[in-house]
Write an enzyme that holds these catalytic residues in place. Structure first.
Site, PDB file in Angstrom:
ATOM      1  N   ILE A  30       0.871  -1.392   0.118  1.00 11.42           N
ATOM      2  CA  ILE A  30      -0.298   0.001   0.017  1.00 11.42           C
ATOM      3  C   ILE A  30       1.092   1.135   0.144  1.00 11.42           C
ATOM      4  O   ILE A  30       0.512   2.395  -0.343  1.00 11.42           O
ATOM      5  CB  ILE A  30      -0.828  -0.002   1.117  1.00 11.42           C
ATOM      6  N   GLN A  93       9.873  -4.831  11.900  1.00 14.42           N
ATOM      7  CA  GLN A  93       8.890  -5.676  11.168  1.00 14.42           C
ATOM      8  C   GLN A  93       7.530  -4.533  11.781  1.00 14.42           C
ATOM      9  O   GLN A  93       7.571  -4.361  13.248  1.00 14.42           O
ATOM     10  CB  GLN A  93       8.687  -6.877  11.851  1.00 14.42           C
ATOM     11  N   HIS A  99       6.057 -12.108   5.899  1.00 18.91           N
ATOM     12  CA  HIS A  99       5.998 -11.516   4.354  1.00 18.91           C
ATOM     13  C   HIS A  99       7.580 -11.152   3.982  1.00 18.91           C
ATOM     14  O   HIS A  99       8.317 -10.824   4.716  1.00 18.91           O
ATOM     15  CB  HIS A  99       5.123 -10.216   4.366  1.00 18.91           C
TER      16      HIS A  99
HETATM   17  P1  5GP Z   1       7.120  -4.646   7.544  1.00 22.10           P
HETATM   18  O1  5GP Z   1       7.130  -3.235   8.271  1.00 22.10           O
HETATM   19  O2  5GP Z   1       6.187  -5.371   8.658  1.00 22.10           O
HETATM   20  O3  5GP Z   1       8.122  -5.394   7.003  1.00 22.10           O
HETATM   21  O4  5GP Z   1       6.132  -4.553   6.317  1.00 22.10           O
HETATM   22  C1  5GP Z   1       4.685  -4.422   6.218  1.00 22.10           C
HETATM   23  C2  5GP Z   1       4.173  -3.695   4.874  1.00 22.10           C
HETATM   24  O5  5GP Z   1       2.808  -4.042   4.767  1.00 22.10           O
HETATM   25  C3  5GP Z   1       4.615  -2.273   4.664  1.00 22.10           C
HETATM   26  O6  5GP Z   1       5.471  -2.144   3.467  1.00 22.10           O
HETATM   27  C4  5GP Z   1       3.213  -1.631   4.594  1.00 22.10           C
HETATM   28  O7  5GP Z   1       3.357  -0.521   3.548  1.00 22.10           O
HETATM   29  C5  5GP Z   1       2.390  -2.751   4.322  1.00 22.10           C
HETATM   30  N1  5GP Z   1       0.895  -2.735   4.436  1.00 22.10           N
HETATM   31  C6  5GP Z   1       0.587  -2.315   5.585  1.00 22.10           C
HETATM   32  N2  5GP Z   1      -0.834  -2.046   5.645  1.00 22.10           N
HETATM   33  C7  5GP Z   1      -1.091  -2.445   4.635  1.00 22.10           C
HETATM   34  C8  5GP Z   1      -2.640  -2.767   3.777  1.00 22.10           C
HETATM   35  O8  5GP Z   1      -3.710  -2.516   4.299  1.00 22.10           O
HETATM   36  N3  5GP Z   1      -2.358  -3.018   2.572  1.00 22.10           N
HETATM   37  C9  5GP Z   1      -1.171  -3.245   1.747  1.00 22.10           C
HETATM   38  N4  5GP Z   1      -1.361  -3.617   0.465  1.00 22.10           N
HETATM   39  N5  5GP Z   1      -0.208  -3.137   2.435  1.00 22.10           N
HETATM   40  C10 5GP Z   1      -0.034  -2.714   3.750  1.00 22.10           C
END
Ligand code: 5GP
Ligand code: ZN
Length: 113
Positions: A30, A93, A99
């Site tokens: 997103i 994270q 992911h």
């Molecule tokens: P992390 O920070 O845990 O490695 O990555 C989480 C990712 O999820 C981030 O890049 C963030 O932009 C994405 N993300 C968070 N909420 C949503 C959502 O509602 N939809 C989508 N498509 N991505 C999301």
């Protein structure tokens, strides 16, 4: 379980899906950090790589080969891409469902921030 990505797997929240099979879901981030930025997740809830178990070996391998396929399908494999998983607090994270970020479409720098 109150998990954002499990809600996507269940169909309660509908992301922009680029690939799906019985084990994995791949959708556009997103808040893209590159021209191509998709997330690969297992449909099964695994919190992060620290939570994975020996029985997840085939699933983890499948995710890597799915990243290869998606990179090829999106036309970024030859120019190159980066695959990242952030684990727990120091890893950065924010969503606690395993992911892998597939980033491409620009030159990546090293070291990461
Ligand atoms: P992390 O920070 O845990 O490695 O990555 C989480 C990712 O999820 C981030 O890049 C963030 O932009 C994405 N993300 C968070 N909420 C949503 C959502 O509602 N939809 C989508 N498509 N991505 C999301
Ligand atoms: Zn989950």
């Amino acid at each position: 379980m109150d998990c954002l990505f499990c809600k996507m797997v269940a169909g309660d929240i509908k992301p922009d899906v680029v690939h799906e099979d019985d084990q994995v879901l791949v959708f556009r981030d997103i808040a893209p950090q590159a021209p191509v930025h998709v997330l690969l997740i297992p449909k099964k809830h695994v919190t992060n790589l620290d939570d994975a178990e020996p029985g997840d070996a085939a699933l983890l391998g499948h995710i890597l080969l799915t990243a290869q396929k998606v990179a090829r399908d999106l036309g970024v494999a030859k120019d190159g891409f980066r695959l990242v998983t952030n684990c727990n607090r120091n890893g950065g994270q924010t969503v606690y469902h395993l992911h892998f970020h597939l980033l491409a479409g620009r030159h990546m720098t090293w070291p990461p921030g």
